[in-house]
Design an enzyme around this catalytic site. Sequence first.
Site, PDB file in Angstrom:
ATOM      1  N   ASN A 152       0.837  -1.199   0.000  1.00 45.65           N
ATOM      2  CA  ASN A 152       0.000   0.000   0.000  1.00 45.65           C
ATOM      3  C   ASN A 152       0.878   1.258   0.000  1.00 45.65           C
ATOM      4  O   ASN A 152       1.941   1.297   0.629  1.00 45.65           O
ATOM      5  CB  ASN A 152      -1.005   0.004   1.157  1.00 45.65           C
ATOM      6  CG  ASN A 152      -0.401  -0.202   2.522  1.00 45.65           C
ATOM      7  OD1 ASN A 152       0.590  -0.909   2.671  1.00 45.65           O
ATOM      8  ND2 ASN A 152      -0.989   0.418   3.527  1.00 45.65           N
ATOM      9  N   GLU A 195       0.408   5.253   0.648  1.00 50.45           N
ATOM     10  CA  GLU A 195      -0.515   6.290   1.128  1.00 50.45           C
ATOM     11  C   GLU A 195      -0.100   7.673   0.628  1.00 50.45           C
ATOM     12  O   GLU A 195       0.960   7.846   0.018  1.00 50.45           O
ATOM     13  CB  GLU A 195      -0.582   6.245   2.664  1.00 50.45           C
ATOM     14  CG  GLU A 195      -1.153   4.922   3.138  1.00 50.45           C
ATOM     15  CD  GLU A 195      -1.403   4.868   4.635  1.00 50.45           C
ATOM     16  OE1 GLU A 195      -0.896   5.742   5.367  1.00 50.45           O
ATOM     17  OE2 GLU A 195      -2.103   3.934   5.060  1.00 50.45           O
ATOM     18  N   CYS A 197     -10.267  -4.680   0.621  1.00 47.86           N
ATOM     19  CA  CYS A 197     -11.348  -3.703   0.775  1.00 47.86           C
ATOM     20  C   CYS A 197     -12.333  -3.846  -0.391  1.00 47.86           C
ATOM     21  O   CYS A 197     -12.081  -4.580  -1.360  1.00 47.86           O
ATOM     22  CB  CYS A 197     -10.772  -2.284   0.815  1.00 47.86           C
ATOM     23  SG  CYS A 197     -10.221  -1.664  -0.790  1.00 47.86           S
ATOM     24  N   GLU A 219      -3.186  -4.563  -3.148  1.00 46.82           N
ATOM     25  CA  GLU A 219      -3.744  -5.472  -4.165  1.00 46.82           C
ATOM     26  C   GLU A 219      -3.766  -4.815  -5.538  1.00 46.82           C
ATOM     27  O   GLU A 219      -3.369  -5.409  -6.548  1.00 46.82           O
ATOM     28  CB  GLU A 219      -5.177  -5.875  -3.795  1.00 46.82           C
ATOM     29  CG  GLU A 219      -5.315  -6.633  -2.503  1.00 46.82           C
ATOM     30  CD  GLU A 219      -5.543  -5.725  -1.292  1.00 46.82           C
ATOM     31  OE1 GLU A 219      -4.928  -4.643  -1.211  1.00 46.82           O
ATOM     32  OE2 GLU A 219      -6.337  -6.118  -0.428  1.00 46.82           O
TER      33      GLU A 219
HETATM   34  N1  THU Z   1      -5.261  -1.335   2.524  1.00 50.13           N
HETATM   35  C1  THU Z   1      -4.759  -2.126   1.524  1.00 50.13           C
HETATM   36  O1  THU Z   1      -3.633  -1.920   1.071  1.00 50.13           O
HETATM   37  N2  THU Z   1      -5.547  -3.116   1.068  1.00 50.13           N
HETATM   38  C2  THU Z   1      -6.795  -3.389   1.511  1.00 50.13           C
HETATM   39  O2  THU Z   1      -7.513  -4.156   0.883  1.00 50.13           O
HETATM   40  C3  THU Z   1      -7.246  -2.790   2.748  1.00 50.13           C
HETATM   41  C4  THU Z   1      -6.593  -1.487   3.078  1.00 50.13           C
HETATM   42  C5  THU Z   1      -4.446  -0.218   3.005  1.00 50.13           C
HETATM   43  C6  THU Z   1      -4.956   1.144   2.590  1.00 50.13           C
HETATM   44  C7  THU Z   1      -4.378   2.027   3.662  1.00 50.13           C
HETATM   45  O3  THU Z   1      -3.081   2.406   3.275  1.00 50.13           O
HETATM   46  C8  THU Z   1      -4.263   1.126   4.877  1.00 50.13           C
HETATM   47  O4  THU Z   1      -4.422  -0.199   4.411  1.00 50.13           O
HETATM   48  C9  THU Z   1      -5.312   1.410   5.959  1.00 50.13           C
HETATM   49  O5  THU Z   1      -6.571   1.434   5.407  1.00 50.13           O
END
Ligand code: THU
Length: 131
Positions: free
Chosen positions: A43, A45, A86, A56
């Site tokens: 991820n 941000e 998510c 993903e």
């Molecule tokens: N996150 C993911 O990378 N994948 C998901 O399916 C769920 C959430 C990340 C997004 C954000 O950077 C952190 O988790 C908290 O939501």
Amino acid sequence: MIEVKELIKRALEIKVRAYAPYSNFHVACVVMTRSGKVFEGVNVENASYSPTLCAERNALSTAITDGEREFLYIVISGDSDYTYPCGVCRQFIREFADDYTRIIVAKDCDNYKTYTIDELLPNSFSKKDLK
Ligand code: THU
């Protein structure tokens, strides 16, 4: 052919590379194509929050960029025991998941759960609707 446990091990290893200074929640995704190629994503941000990219979509987009379209495994591991994709990522996975695609939510190499996209996103809207 690389085993599921190896893919999980790789996800656990790369999770530290997540750029998550705001949530401090790290996620890694490792995908394996039908041809056996492996791609990684974490991820990423952003200070403006909404541009945040999930692990993903990062991993799948990297594979797509390389010309891949067919996936055997999509392995996800995050900072919670079992980090599920998510809603946005479920829809994103829907685009490239087939009946043989297995989505694996992993706590560690010995504790993981396996799903199809239909289990994670039942009655979904997909490219089939647009035919
Ligand atoms: N996150 C993911 O990378 N994948 C998901 O399916 C769920 C959430 C990340 C997004 C954000 O950077 C952190 O988790 C908290 O939501």
